[in-house]
Motif scaffolding. Structure first.
Motif, mmCIF file in Angstrom:
data_model
loop_
_atom_site.group_PDB
_atom_site.id
_atom_site.type_symbol
_atom_site.label_atom_id
_atom_site.label_comp_id
_atom_site.label_asym_id
_atom_site.label_seq_id
_atom_site.Cartn_x
_atom_site.Cartn_y
_atom_site.Cartn_z
ATOM 1 N N UNK A 96 0.771 -1.200 0.239
ATOM 2 C CA UNK A 96 -0.252 0.202 -0.483
ATOM 3 C C UNK A 96 0.769 1.327 0.095
ATOM 4 N N UNK A 97 1.949 1.247 0.760
ATOM 5 C CA UNK A 97 3.083 2.731 1.116
ATOM 6 C C UNK A 97 3.112 2.767 -0.819
ATOM 7 N N UNK A 136 1.152 4.395 -2.459
ATOM 8 C CA UNK A 136 0.341 5.321 -1.891
ATOM 9 C C UNK A 136 1.525 6.693 -2.632
ATOM 10 N N UNK A 186 -6.906 -1.441 -1.816
ATOM 11 C CA UNK A 186 -7.201 -0.687 0.116
ATOM 12 C C UNK A 186 -8.019 -1.058 0.251
ATOM 13 N N UNK A 187 -9.053 -1.956 -0.527
ATOM 14 C CA UNK A 187 -10.388 -2.045 -0.014
ATOM 15 C C UNK A 187 -9.998 -4.066 0.207
ATOM 16 N N UNK A 221 0.646 7.407 -6.586
ATOM 17 C CA UNK A 221 -0.374 7.656 -7.014
ATOM 18 C C UNK A 221 -0.687 9.275 -6.584
ATOM 19 N N UNK A 236 -6.860 1.712 -7.723
ATOM 20 C CA UNK A 236 -6.349 2.335 -6.024
ATOM 21 C C UNK A 236 -6.703 1.780 -4.709
ATOM 22 N N UNK A 237 -8.287 2.705 -5.344
ATOM 23 C CA UNK A 237 -9.183 2.265 -4.136
ATOM 24 C C UNK A 237 -9.156 1.084 -4.262
#
Lengths: 225, 93
Positions: free
Chosen positions: A88-89, A92, A224-225, A95, A219-220
């Protein structure tokens, strides 16, 4: 409007109601000052959004309908190693990089609207750099540059719905980033030769912002989900 | 068309950055699944709207242009909701 284009205009001004030579239709009641190119770009982007929509809906159905998404070694019916989770990092950071390149893109448009070619070239250049860095980041995520990539950590296209949807959606977006970066490079060259005005910059901007907008959703939903 | 204001772009950049940080923060909060899904989708849709409205200049475009863009997007959203809810329901029951 660039010098060479202005010269062309002087020779044969647009007849009443007809497009001028740069494709700018006179303001219409319905679409105001939007050029034909801008309307066409938006129609293309809406259709392209349906492509991404289809992929993301298929991903959503597969994931919400499955009991197991990430497979672990030794699971019943699973003969491979444990599938890695997504970082994720790092994404991110990608993003944030795309958001920065969206800002440099609108700055390029603002400079073009001010007829400031040097500023336009500077900001377009930074936007191109953002695109290239994003593509490098995505290559690293897949194949690894300074650390092993997902393909080496056991996320293999075709082994699971998780792996296949991940690679399909993110590579489809990656192709759009590559196309957008190429479009930006061509626009940079044409701007350097004085062949563009702000409407040309706006068009490439619409595509580039769309690429950023899609990544916001990818991305979401994917990471993330 | 209204002249683009750099200050506005700078502000939207800050908002997008904060919302992205919030998204990552929400994931590490380990809140319940429903809370996670609704907050993340809400944040993502907000960010997407900001990019479309400000960076893609829909804000200063004609009503027809806004409708040309907005109306088609309702259908994928509707399909997504119905089909994913149905798949989830089938898994639970």
């Amino acid at each position: 409007m660039s010098a060479s284009v202005a010269a062309e205009h002087a020779d044969h001004p647009p007849a009443h109601g007809h497009k001028d030579d740069h494709g700018h239709a006179p303001p219409s009641d319905q679409y105001g000052t939007a050029t034909n190119g801008k309307i066409a770009m938006w129609l293309f982007l809406v259709s392209d959004a349906f492509s991404f929509g289809g992929l993301l809906i298929a991903y959503g159905i597969l994931r919400s309908g499955s009991h197991t998404w990430h497979h672990k070694a030794g699971e019943l019916g699973w003969k491979y190693a444990t599938e890695p989770k997504l970082g994720i990092n790092f994404t991110a950071g990608l993003t944030f990089l795309l958001i920065c390149s969206s800002v440099s893109m609108v700055m390029a448009y603002a400079a073009a609207a001010d007829k400031d070619r040097k500023g336009t070239l500077l900001w377009l250049g930074l936007t191109i750099l953002g695109g290239l860095l994003f593509l490098t980041g995505q290559y690293h995520e897949y194949f690894g540059i300074w650390a092993p990539g997902l393909t080496k950590e056991g996320l293999t296209f075709g082994h699971s719905a998780y792996a296949s949807t991940f690679y399909l959606v993110t590579s489809f977006h990656g192709l759009h980033v590559a196309t957008g970066t190429l479009y930006l490079i061509i626009t940079w060259i044409r701007t350097a030769r004085g062949k563009t005005d702000e409407t040309d910059i706006e068009l490439v901007g619409l595509f580039w912002h769309f690429v950023d907008l899609v990544w916001i959703l990818v991305f979401t939903f994917i990471y993330l989900l | 068309m209204a002249h683009p204001s750099r200050k506005e772009y700078g502000f939207i950049f800050l908002v997008l950055t904060v919302l992205t940080a919030l998204e990552v923060g929400v994931v590490y909060l380990h809140i319940g699944r429903l809370g996670l899904v609704t907050s993340l989708i809400g944040l993502a849709v907000t960010k997407a709207f900001l990019v479309g409205w400000f960076f893609m200049h829909l804000k200063s475009d004609s009503k027809s242009m806004k409708l040309t863009v907005a109306i088609p997007f309702m259908f994928p959203a509707l399909y997504a909701f119905v089909l994913i809810a149905e798949a989830t329901w089938r898994r639970i029951w």
